[in-house]
Design an enzyme around this catalytic site. Structure first.
Site, PDB file in Angstrom:
ATOM      1  CB  SER A   9      -0.642   0.269   1.236  1.00  0.00           C
ATOM      2  OG  SER A   9      -1.638   1.458   2.116  1.00  0.00           O
ATOM      3  CG  HIS A  34      -3.322  -2.006  -1.377  1.00  0.00           C
ATOM      4  ND1 HIS A  34      -4.674  -2.296  -1.912  1.00  0.00           N
ATOM      5  CD2 HIS A  34      -4.311  -0.718  -0.897  1.00  0.00           C
ATOM      6  CE1 HIS A  34      -5.580  -2.113  -1.124  1.00  0.00           C
ATOM      7  NE2 HIS A  34      -4.907  -1.311   0.291  1.00  0.00           N
ATOM      8  CG  ASP A  36      -5.095   2.177   0.415  1.00  0.00           C
ATOM      9  OD1 ASP A  36      -6.259   1.471   0.796  1.00  0.00           O
ATOM     10  OD2 ASP A  36      -3.942   2.378   1.499  1.00  0.00           O
ATOM     11  CG  MET A  38      -8.228   7.157   2.330  1.00  0.00           C
ATOM     12  SD  MET A  38      -7.551   6.667   3.762  1.00  0.00           S
ATOM     13  CE  MET A  38      -6.635   5.096   4.128  1.00  0.00           C
ATOM     14  CG  HIS A  67      -9.216  -0.191  -0.300  1.00  0.00           C
ATOM     15  ND1 HIS A  67      -8.795  -0.177   0.410  1.00  0.00           N
ATOM     16  CD2 HIS A  67     -10.517   0.111  -0.486  1.00  0.00           C
ATOM     17  CE1 HIS A  67      -9.524  -0.521   1.573  1.00  0.00           C
ATOM     18  NE2 HIS A  67     -10.812  -0.118   1.407  1.00  0.00           N
ATOM     19  CG  MET A  69     -11.107   2.575   1.570  1.00  0.00           C
ATOM     20  SD  MET A  69      -9.821   3.206   3.038  1.00  0.00           S
ATOM     21  CE  MET A  69      -8.584   3.041   1.349  1.00  0.00           C
ATOM     22  CG  MET A 138     -12.016  -2.730   4.765  1.00  0.00           C
ATOM     23  SD  MET A 138     -10.515  -2.445   4.392  1.00  0.00           S
ATOM     24  CE  MET A 138      -8.865  -1.680   5.173  1.00  0.00           C
ATOM     25  CG  ASP A 176      -6.166  -3.015   3.145  1.00  0.00           C
ATOM     26  OD1 ASP A 176      -5.088  -2.143   3.567  1.00  0.00           O
ATOM     27  OD2 ASP A 176      -6.675  -2.206   1.991  1.00  0.00           O
TER      28      ASP A 176
END
Ligand code: DX5
Ligand code: ZN
Length: 227
Positions: A9, A34, A36, A38, A67, A69, A138, A176
């Site tokens: 990540s 990966h 992330d 957000m 990913h 979010m 998660m 994760d």
């Protein structure tokens, strides 16, 4: 058995030089990258958007495991596909119509994943198991790197392994949060086939990335041998 995918990540990377960091983890043996994303609304933190991902795309040929979010999510899917995502994972709670979101992702030619928060029951993915390529369990609450692995998620991973094997679906089971050389063996034994690791890969700086990834692979091999 099939090699476990390791997806570092970049949340734990040096954001001042993300392109270089991605080249380093590529060289250090990462299978996927990966990413992330957000939004400060679905999770209490903000990271990067599609423009940054597009800029990073030129730095590696390895798959971008994105990913999201964010909520709502549907209106932004196309931008992440255009940015170069190979796989897009959305949270089960990200919108009112999970099946529609998954259809949208696949219709744009990329793989689709569903992420489950620690309090989200595994059964949520049962009705869509043939519409997905990946489940992301998660093992911390989403929003931050560096948190402690929640051991109660191992039962969920095992239940999902049973679901996937029981229906013969071709689905990657990714975990994760808080994954490191101490927890990776349990995660593998529970049935995971892909691991996300932020802190465990980036700790110690660039000179440690290859040995950190090798350490994770060694923990997986010894857990596999003990099986
Ligand atoms: C948390 C992110 C994770 C996180 C993992 O919301 O989804 O990908 O960066 O970081 P570590 O491995 O440090 O728990
Ligand atoms: Zn993540």
């Amino acid at each position: 058995m099939q090699n476990t995918i390791i997806s570092p990540s970049i949340l734990s990377a040096d954001f001042a030089c993300l392109g270089e960091e991605i080249r380093r983890i590529d060289d250090a043996g990462a299978d996927w990258i990966h990413v992330d994303v957000m939004d400060g609304h679905f999770v209490p933190n903000l990271t990067i958007g599609p423009n940054v991902i597009k800029a990073l795309r030129t730095h590696t040929k390895k798959p971008f495991d994105v990913h999201l979010m964010i909520s709502p999510v549907d209106a932004f899917i196309e931008a992440y596909v255009d940015a170069g995502a190979d796989l897009i994972t959305v949270h089960a709670e990200a919108g009112p119509h999970l099946h529609r979101t998954l259809q949208l992702i696949r219709s744009l030619g990329v793989k689709a994943g569903v992420a489950l928060n620690p309090a989200t029951p595994w059964q949520v993915v049962e009705p869509v198991i043939h519409d997905i390529d990946l489940i992301l369990v998660m093992s911390v609450n989403p929003g931050f790197g560096g948190q402690k692995f929640i051991p109660g998620q191992l039962d969920k991973i095992a239940a999902l392994r049973g679901l996937i094997d029981g229906c013969g679906a071709d689905v990657v089971l990714e975990v994760d949060g808080g994954v490191n050389a101490d927890t990776a063996g349990d995660v593998l034994a529970a049935g995971a086939t892909a691991l996300v690791a932020g802190t465990a890969v980036f700790t110690g700086g660039p000179s440690a990335y290859a040995s950190n990834i090798a350490g994770l692979r060694a923990a997986l091999s010894s857990a596999d041998a003990a099986d």
